[in-house]
Scaffold this motif. Structure first.
Motif, short mmCIF file in Angstrom:
data_model
loop_
_atom_site.label_atom_id
_atom_site.label_comp_id
_atom_site.label_asym_id
_atom_site.label_seq_id
_atom_site.Cartn_x
_atom_site.Cartn_y
_atom_site.Cartn_z
N SER A 250 57.87 -16.00 20.05
CA SER A 250 58.87 -17.07 20.03
C SER A 250 59.75 -16.99 21.27
CB SER A 250 59.72 -16.96 18.76
OG SER A 250 58.92 -17.12 17.61
N TYR A 253 57.72 -17.91 24.33
CA TYR A 253 57.49 -19.36 24.42
C TYR A 253 58.73 -20.07 24.96
CZ TYR A 253 56.93 -24.21 22.96
OH TYR A 253 56.86 -25.57 22.95
N CYS A 254 59.93 -19.67 24.49
CA CYS A 254 61.16 -20.30 24.98
C CYS A 254 61.33 -20.04 26.47
CB CYS A 254 62.35 -19.79 24.20
SG CYS A 254 62.40 -20.35 22.47
N GLU A 255 61.01 -18.82 26.95
CA GLU A 255 61.12 -18.53 28.37
C GLU A 255 60.13 -19.39 29.18
OE1 GLU A 255 60.42 -14.38 28.45
OE2 GLU A 255 62.50 -13.82 27.99
N LYS A 257 58.97 -22.28 28.22
CA LYS A 257 59.41 -23.67 28.14
C LYS A 257 60.56 -23.94 29.12
CE LYS A 257 58.65 -27.58 25.97
NZ LYS A 257 57.32 -28.23 26.00
N TYR A 293 68.93 -25.32 27.19
CA TYR A 293 68.79 -25.09 25.77
C TYR A 293 67.83 -23.94 25.48
CZ TYR A 293 71.25 -29.43 24.61
OH TYR A 293 72.19 -30.41 24.45
N GLU A 294 66.71 -23.91 26.17
CA GLU A 294 65.70 -22.88 25.92
C GLU A 294 66.22 -21.50 26.31
OE1 GLU A 294 63.02 -23.37 24.31
OE2 GLU A 294 63.07 -25.56 24.25
N ARG A 295 66.92 -21.40 27.44
CA ARG A 295 67.46 -20.10 27.84
C ARG A 295 68.54 -19.62 26.88
NH1 ARG A 295 66.66 -22.47 33.06
NH2 ARG A 295 65.08 -21.29 34.22
N ARG A 297 68.72 -20.37 23.79
CA ARG A 297 68.03 -19.97 22.57
C ARG A 297 67.41 -18.57 22.71
NH1 ARG A 297 65.29 -24.19 22.03
NH2 ARG A 297 66.63 -25.26 20.53
N VAL A 298 66.89 -18.26 23.90
CA VAL A 298 66.36 -16.91 24.15
C VAL A 298 67.46 -15.87 24.01
CG1 VAL A 298 65.42 -15.41 25.93
CG2 VAL A 298 64.43 -17.66 25.57
N TRP A 301 68.45 -15.59 20.25
CA TRP A 301 67.46 -14.91 19.42
C TRP A 301 67.35 -13.43 19.74
CZ3 TRP A 301 62.88 -18.96 19.33
CH2 TRP A 301 63.23 -20.00 18.46
N ASP A 346 70.06 -28.03 15.99
CA ASP A 346 70.04 -28.62 17.33
C ASP A 346 71.31 -29.40 17.63
OD1 ASP A 346 67.59 -27.51 17.73
OD2 ASP A 346 66.47 -29.30 17.12
#
Length: 364
Positions: A250, A253-255, A257, A293-295, A297-298, A301, A346
Protein backbone atom coordinates in the motif's frame (compact mmCIF):
# COMPACT_ATOMS: atom_id res chain seq x y z
CA UNK A 1 -9.80 -38.73 67.42
CA UNK A 2 -10.05 -38.76 71.23
CA UNK A 3 -11.94 -35.46 71.47
CA UNK A 4 -14.66 -36.37 68.97
CA UNK A 5 -17.08 -37.89 71.51
CA UNK A 6 -17.13 -34.73 73.60
CA UNK A 7 -17.58 -32.58 70.49
CA UNK A 8 -20.58 -34.63 69.27
CA UNK A 9 -22.13 -34.59 72.73
CA UNK A 10 -21.67 -30.84 73.00
CA UNK A 11 -23.17 -30.12 69.55
CA UNK A 12 -25.98 -32.65 69.97
CA UNK A 13 -25.60 -34.47 66.65
CA UNK A 14 -28.10 -37.28 66.00
CA UNK A 15 -27.39 -40.00 63.46
CA UNK A 16 -30.10 -41.11 61.07
CA UNK A 17 -29.84 -44.75 60.00
CA UNK A 18 -32.56 -44.29 57.39
CA UNK A 19 -30.07 -42.56 55.05
CA UNK A 20 -26.60 -43.95 55.75
CA UNK A 21 -25.08 -41.95 52.87
CA UNK A 22 -25.96 -38.74 54.74
CA UNK A 23 -24.21 -39.68 57.99
CA UNK A 24 -21.44 -37.22 58.77
CA UNK A 25 -18.04 -38.93 59.14
CA UNK A 26 -16.37 -36.10 61.09
CA UNK A 27 -13.04 -36.36 59.33
CA UNK A 28 -10.29 -33.87 60.30
CA UNK A 29 -11.23 -31.56 57.39
CA UNK A 30 -14.67 -31.09 58.98
CA UNK A 31 -13.21 -29.02 61.82
CA UNK A 32 -11.47 -25.68 61.88
CA UNK A 33 -7.71 -25.69 62.38
CA UNK A 34 -7.88 -24.79 66.09
CA UNK A 35 -10.53 -27.45 66.83
CA UNK A 36 -8.63 -29.99 64.75
CA UNK A 37 -5.59 -29.82 67.02
CA UNK A 38 -7.78 -30.49 70.08
CA UNK A 39 -9.87 -33.31 68.62
CA UNK A 40 -7.47 -35.24 66.36
CA UNK A 41 -4.26 -37.04 67.16
CA UNK A 42 -1.06 -35.63 65.76
CA UNK A 43 -0.46 -36.66 62.14
CA UNK A 44 -4.06 -37.67 61.40
CA UNK A 45 -4.87 -34.55 59.28
CA UNK A 46 -1.82 -35.30 57.14
CA UNK A 47 -3.25 -38.75 56.38
CA UNK A 48 -6.51 -37.22 55.17
CA UNK A 49 -4.55 -34.60 53.26
CA UNK A 50 -2.81 -37.30 51.25
CA UNK A 51 -6.08 -39.21 50.84
CA UNK A 52 -7.98 -36.18 49.57
CA UNK A 53 -5.22 -35.17 47.14
CA UNK A 54 -5.18 -38.66 45.65
CA UNK A 55 -8.97 -38.69 45.55
CA UNK A 56 -9.15 -35.35 43.71
CA UNK A 57 -6.47 -36.40 41.23
CA UNK A 58 -8.21 -39.70 40.59
CA UNK A 59 -11.54 -37.92 40.17
CA UNK A 60 -10.04 -35.74 37.43
CA UNK A 61 -8.71 -38.86 35.70
CA UNK A 62 -12.17 -40.46 35.88
CA UNK A 63 -13.73 -37.24 34.59
CA UNK A 64 -11.41 -37.17 31.59
CA UNK A 65 -12.22 -40.80 30.90
CA UNK A 66 -15.95 -40.13 30.99
CA UNK A 67 -15.57 -37.12 28.73
CA UNK A 68 -13.72 -39.24 26.17
CA UNK A 69 -16.52 -41.79 26.42
CA UNK A 70 -19.10 -39.05 25.90
CA UNK A 71 -17.28 -37.81 22.79
CA UNK A 72 -17.16 -41.34 21.39
CA UNK A 73 -20.89 -41.85 22.18
CA UNK A 74 -21.79 -38.58 20.44
CA UNK A 75 -19.76 -39.54 17.38
CA UNK A 76 -21.25 -43.04 17.31
CA UNK A 77 -24.81 -41.68 17.58
CA UNK A 78 -24.21 -39.22 14.75
CA UNK A 79 -22.84 -41.88 12.43
CA UNK A 80 -25.00 -44.90 13.27
CA UNK A 81 -28.27 -43.83 14.93
CA UNK A 82 -30.56 -43.62 11.91
CA UNK A 83 -33.75 -44.93 13.50
CA UNK A 84 -35.89 -43.95 16.47
CA UNK A 85 -34.95 -47.06 18.44
CA UNK A 86 -31.20 -46.62 17.89
CA UNK A 87 -31.47 -42.94 18.76
CA UNK A 88 -33.34 -43.72 21.99
CA UNK A 89 -30.74 -46.28 23.05
CA UNK A 90 -27.93 -43.83 22.31
CA UNK A 91 -29.73 -41.12 24.28
CA UNK A 92 -30.08 -43.46 27.27
CA UNK A 93 -26.38 -44.25 27.11
CA UNK A 94 -25.53 -40.56 26.99
CA UNK A 95 -27.74 -39.89 30.02
CA UNK A 96 -25.90 -42.59 31.96
CA UNK A 97 -22.58 -41.00 31.03
CA UNK A 98 -23.83 -37.59 32.18
CA UNK A 99 -24.92 -39.06 35.52
CA UNK A 100 -21.46 -40.54 36.03
CA UNK A 101 -19.87 -37.21 35.10
CA UNK A 102 -22.04 -35.50 37.70
CA UNK A 103 -21.02 -38.05 40.35
CA UNK A 104 -17.31 -37.60 39.57
CA UNK A 105 -17.70 -33.83 39.71
CA UNK A 106 -19.35 -34.07 43.14
CA UNK A 107 -16.51 -36.29 44.36
CA UNK A 108 -13.92 -33.80 43.12
CA UNK A 109 -15.72 -30.87 44.74
CA UNK A 110 -15.81 -32.67 48.10
CA UNK A 111 -12.13 -33.56 47.89
CA UNK A 112 -11.14 -30.04 46.95
CA UNK A 113 -13.14 -28.48 49.77
CA UNK A 114 -11.46 -30.85 52.20
CA UNK A 115 -8.03 -29.92 50.85
CA UNK A 116 -8.87 -26.25 51.19
CA UNK A 117 -9.83 -26.83 54.80
CA UNK A 118 -6.66 -28.81 55.54
CA UNK A 119 -4.10 -26.85 53.54
CA UNK A 120 -5.63 -23.44 53.11
CA UNK A 121 -5.03 -21.33 50.00
CA UNK A 122 -1.75 -22.05 48.23
CA UNK A 123 0.05 -23.03 45.03
CA UNK A 124 -1.78 -26.37 44.92
CA UNK A 125 -4.86 -24.44 43.70
CA UNK A 126 -3.07 -23.87 40.39
CA UNK A 127 -3.33 -27.61 39.71
CA UNK A 128 -6.60 -28.46 41.44
CA UNK A 129 -8.73 -25.51 40.39
CA UNK A 130 -12.39 -24.88 41.02
CA UNK A 131 -14.33 -27.14 38.65
CA UNK A 132 -17.04 -25.07 37.01
CA UNK A 133 -19.75 -26.36 34.73
CA UNK A 134 -18.14 -24.80 31.64
CA UNK A 135 -14.85 -26.59 32.45
CA UNK A 136 -16.41 -30.01 31.86
CA UNK A 137 -15.59 -30.26 28.17
CA UNK A 138 -14.01 -32.96 26.10
CA UNK A 139 -10.92 -32.35 24.01
CA UNK A 140 -12.95 -31.92 20.83
CA UNK A 141 -15.99 -30.29 22.45
CA UNK A 142 -17.05 -26.69 22.94
CA UNK A 143 -19.92 -24.88 24.61
CA UNK A 144 -22.81 -23.60 22.58
CA UNK A 145 -22.55 -20.14 21.06
CA UNK A 146 -25.36 -17.60 21.27
CA UNK A 147 -27.16 -18.81 18.14
CA UNK A 148 -26.93 -22.44 19.22
CA UNK A 149 -28.15 -21.56 22.72
CA UNK A 150 -31.18 -19.82 21.21
CA UNK A 151 -31.90 -22.86 19.03
CA UNK A 152 -31.47 -25.15 22.05
CA UNK A 153 -33.81 -22.93 24.09
CA UNK A 154 -36.45 -22.90 21.34
CA UNK A 155 -36.36 -26.68 20.91
CA UNK A 156 -36.69 -27.27 24.66
CA UNK A 157 -39.61 -24.86 24.97
CA UNK A 158 -41.41 -26.56 22.07
CA UNK A 159 -40.87 -29.88 23.87
CA UNK A 160 -42.88 -28.57 26.82
CA UNK A 161 -40.12 -27.63 29.26
CA UNK A 162 -40.41 -24.49 31.34
CA UNK A 163 -38.23 -21.49 30.68
CA UNK A 164 -36.61 -21.74 34.14
CA UNK A 165 -35.63 -25.36 33.48
CA UNK A 166 -34.12 -24.51 30.11
CA UNK A 167 -32.09 -21.64 31.56
CA UNK A 168 -30.89 -23.94 34.33
CA UNK A 169 -29.66 -26.48 31.79
CA UNK A 170 -27.79 -23.79 29.85
CA UNK A 171 -26.05 -22.82 33.10
CA UNK A 172 -25.29 -26.39 34.23
CA UNK A 173 -28.10 -26.52 36.82
CA UNK A 174 -30.47 -28.94 35.14
CA UNK A 175 -33.13 -30.73 37.17
CA UNK A 176 -33.50 -33.81 34.98
CA UNK A 177 -31.19 -36.81 35.00
CA UNK A 178 -28.26 -36.40 32.66
CA UNK A 179 -28.70 -32.62 32.21
CA UNK A 180 -26.69 -31.28 35.14
CA UNK A 181 -23.84 -30.05 32.93
CA UNK A 182 -23.70 -27.26 30.39
CA UNK A 183 -24.61 -28.64 26.94
CA UNK A 184 -21.64 -29.03 24.61
CA UNK A 185 -21.22 -29.83 20.95
CA UNK A 186 -18.41 -31.49 19.03
CA UNK A 187 -16.19 -29.39 16.79
CA UNK A 188 -16.90 -29.55 13.09
CA UNK A 189 -14.04 -28.34 10.90
CA UNK A 190 -16.44 -27.32 8.11
CA UNK A 191 -18.91 -25.51 10.38
CA UNK A 192 -17.08 -24.32 13.51
CA UNK A 193 -15.78 -20.77 13.40
CA UNK A 194 -13.45 -18.85 15.63
CA UNK A 195 -11.10 -21.71 16.55
CA UNK A 196 -8.13 -19.38 16.43
CA UNK A 197 -8.63 -18.42 20.08
CA UNK A 198 -10.02 -21.70 21.38
CA UNK A 199 -8.31 -23.22 24.39
CA UNK A 200 -8.76 -26.55 26.13
CA UNK A 201 -10.29 -26.80 29.55
CA UNK A 202 -7.75 -26.74 32.37
CA UNK A 203 -8.55 -30.36 33.26
CA UNK A 204 -6.64 -31.49 30.16
CA UNK A 205 -3.46 -29.75 31.34
CA UNK A 206 -3.28 -31.96 34.44
CA UNK A 207 -3.04 -35.34 32.71
CA UNK A 208 -1.00 -37.84 34.71
CA UNK A 209 1.83 -39.98 33.38
CA UNK A 210 -0.27 -43.12 33.90
CA UNK A 211 -2.92 -41.76 31.54
CA UNK A 212 -0.36 -40.84 28.92
CA UNK A 213 1.42 -44.20 29.07
CA UNK A 214 -1.75 -46.27 29.48
CA UNK A 215 -3.81 -48.05 26.88
CA UNK A 216 -6.29 -45.18 26.63
CA UNK A 217 -6.51 -42.59 23.89
CA UNK A 218 -5.38 -39.59 25.93
CA UNK A 219 -1.98 -39.38 24.27
CA UNK A 220 -3.45 -39.75 20.78
CA UNK A 221 -6.14 -37.14 21.48
CA UNK A 222 -3.63 -34.66 22.87
CA UNK A 223 -1.38 -35.18 19.85
CA UNK A 224 -4.29 -34.50 17.51
CA UNK A 225 -5.15 -31.32 19.40
CA UNK A 226 -1.48 -30.25 19.33
CA UNK A 227 -1.38 -30.70 15.55
CA UNK A 228 -4.60 -28.68 15.22
CA UNK A 229 -3.22 -25.93 17.42
CA UNK A 230 0.01 -25.82 15.41
CA UNK A 231 -1.98 -25.63 12.16
CA UNK A 232 -3.97 -22.71 13.56
CA UNK A 233 -0.76 -20.99 14.66
CA UNK A 234 0.73 -21.42 11.19
CA UNK A 235 -2.44 -20.00 9.67
CA UNK A 236 -2.15 -16.98 11.97
CA UNK A 237 1.49 -16.64 10.94
CA UNK A 238 0.44 -16.63 7.32
CA UNK A 239 -2.18 -13.96 8.01
CA UNK A 240 0.37 -11.79 9.80
CA UNK A 241 2.78 -12.13 6.87
CA UNK A 242 0.03 -11.21 4.43
CA UNK A 243 -0.93 -8.19 6.53
CA UNK A 244 2.66 -7.01 6.66
CA UNK A 245 3.04 -7.43 2.90
CA UNK A 246 -0.23 -5.61 2.22
CA UNK A 247 0.92 -2.64 4.30
CA UNK A 248 4.23 -2.55 2.43
CA UNK A 249 2.51 -2.71 -0.94
CA UNK A 250 0.00 0.00 0.00
CA UNK A 251 2.80 2.40 0.88
CA UNK A 252 4.78 1.45 -2.22
CA UNK A 253 1.72 2.02 -4.40
CA UNK A 254 1.14 5.50 -2.93
CA UNK A 255 4.81 6.40 -3.55
CA UNK A 256 4.53 5.18 -7.14
CA UNK A 257 1.27 7.08 -7.61
CA UNK A 258 2.90 10.28 -6.36
CA UNK A 259 5.69 9.86 -8.92
CA UNK A 260 3.06 9.20 -11.59
CA UNK A 261 1.31 12.52 -10.91
CA UNK A 262 4.64 14.35 -10.83
CA UNK A 263 5.46 12.97 -14.28
CA UNK A 264 1.99 13.85 -15.49
CA UNK A 265 2.54 17.46 -14.43
CA UNK A 266 6.00 17.85 -15.97
CA UNK A 267 5.63 15.91 -19.21
CA UNK A 268 2.78 18.06 -20.53
CA UNK A 269 4.19 20.81 -22.80
CA UNK A 270 3.04 24.39 -22.44
CA UNK A 271 0.75 25.40 -25.31
CA UNK A 272 1.76 28.44 -27.37
CA UNK A 273 -1.79 29.69 -27.56
CA UNK A 274 -2.82 31.97 -24.74
CA UNK A 275 -6.33 30.48 -24.72
CA UNK A 276 -5.03 27.12 -23.43
CA UNK A 277 -2.83 28.63 -20.70
CA UNK A 278 -5.53 28.42 -18.00
CA UNK A 279 -6.20 24.77 -18.87
CA UNK A 280 -2.49 24.00 -18.74
CA UNK A 281 -2.07 25.59 -15.33
CA UNK A 282 -5.19 23.82 -14.04
CA UNK A 283 -3.96 20.40 -15.18
CA UNK A 284 -0.55 20.95 -13.56
CA UNK A 285 -2.15 22.17 -10.33
CA UNK A 286 -4.43 19.14 -10.24
CA UNK A 287 -1.51 16.76 -10.82
CA UNK A 288 0.61 18.37 -8.10
CA UNK A 289 -2.37 18.29 -5.74
CA UNK A 290 -2.90 14.56 -6.30
CA UNK A 291 0.82 13.91 -5.80
CA UNK A 292 0.67 15.84 -2.53
CA UNK A 293 -2.28 13.73 -1.37
CA UNK A 294 -0.37 10.52 -2.07
CA UNK A 295 2.76 11.67 -0.23
CA UNK A 296 0.77 12.80 2.78
CA UNK A 297 -1.01 9.48 2.79
CA UNK A 298 2.38 7.71 2.80
CA UNK A 299 3.53 9.78 5.78
CA UNK A 300 0.29 9.19 7.65
CA UNK A 301 0.24 5.43 7.01
CA UNK A 302 3.87 4.99 7.98
CA UNK A 303 3.23 6.78 11.26
CA UNK A 304 0.00 4.94 11.98
CA UNK A 305 1.26 1.49 11.06
CA UNK A 306 4.55 1.55 12.92
CA UNK A 307 2.89 0.05 16.02
CA UNK A 308 1.23 -2.67 13.95
CA UNK A 309 4.50 -3.53 12.21
CA UNK A 310 6.31 -3.75 15.55
CA UNK A 311 3.58 -6.06 16.86
CA UNK A 312 3.80 -8.20 13.73
CA UNK A 313 7.57 -8.47 14.11
CA UNK A 314 7.17 -9.46 17.76
CA UNK A 315 4.61 -12.13 16.91
CA UNK A 316 6.60 -13.56 14.03
CA UNK A 317 9.91 -13.70 15.92
CA UNK A 318 8.70 -14.91 19.33
CA UNK A 319 5.18 -16.25 19.54
CA UNK A 320 4.67 -17.79 16.10
CA UNK A 321 8.28 -18.27 15.06
CA UNK A 322 8.99 -21.52 13.29
CA UNK A 323 11.32 -23.79 15.19
CA UNK A 324 11.16 -21.70 18.36
CA UNK A 325 10.34 -24.16 21.13
CA UNK A 326 10.04 -22.64 24.59
CA UNK A 327 11.81 -24.43 27.38
CA UNK A 328 10.27 -24.86 30.81
CA UNK A 329 12.20 -21.86 32.15
CA UNK A 330 11.11 -19.61 29.29
CA UNK A 331 7.82 -17.73 29.24
CA UNK A 332 6.05 -16.56 26.12
CA UNK A 333 6.47 -12.82 25.70
CA UNK A 334 3.30 -10.81 26.14
CA UNK A 335 2.76 -8.24 23.42
CA UNK A 336 2.30 -4.65 24.66
CA UNK A 337 -1.04 -2.83 24.21
CA UNK A 338 -1.59 -1.73 20.64
CA UNK A 339 -2.72 1.80 19.65
CA UNK A 340 -4.35 2.10 16.22
CA UNK A 341 -5.27 5.41 14.58
CA UNK A 342 -8.34 6.09 12.49
CA UNK A 343 -7.92 6.95 8.82
CA UNK A 344 -9.25 10.23 7.48
CA UNK A 345 -11.77 10.33 4.69
CA UNK A 346 -10.91 12.01 1.42
CA UNK A 347 -13.08 15.02 2.25
CA UNK A 348 -11.30 15.54 5.56
CA UNK A 349 -7.92 15.15 3.90
CA UNK A 350 -8.75 17.82 1.36
CA UNK A 351 -9.24 20.34 4.16
CA UNK A 352 -5.84 19.69 5.71
CA UNK A 353 -2.85 21.93 5.16
CA UNK A 354 0.42 20.59 3.86
CA UNK A 355 2.25 18.75 6.60
CA UNK A 356 -0.83 18.67 8.85
CA UNK A 357 -1.36 14.95 9.36
CA UNK A 358 -2.46 14.80 12.96
CA UNK A 359 -5.04 12.08 13.62
CA UNK A 360 -6.71 11.24 16.92
CA UNK A 361 -5.54 8.06 18.59
CA UNK A 362 -8.08 5.35 19.32
CA UNK A 363 -7.25 2.52 21.74
CA UNK A 364 -8.40 -0.88 20.62
Amino acid sequence: MPGLADYIKEKGYEESTSSPELIELFLPSFFASMQRDLICQQGLPEFENRLRFAQATEALAHLRRQLRTRSFANSYKTRNAHSQGAYTRSRLLQNQIEVRIKAVRAQYDISRRSLLSLRGPGDWENTLKVLRAEDIQGINERTLNEEEQEEYRRARLLAGMSEETVEGELHGLGTTSGQENIPTVAFNRSLALGEGRRTLSWIWYTVTDEELMGVGEVQACLRVEWVKARARAERWREEVLLLEEEMRRSIAYCEWKAMYWDNAATTRSRPPESNDLALFEGVRAYAYRQASYERRRVVMWKRQWVAIQERATLVLTTQLGQGDILRNDQAMLIAPPLVVELDLSDNEMEGMEDGDVEVGDVDT
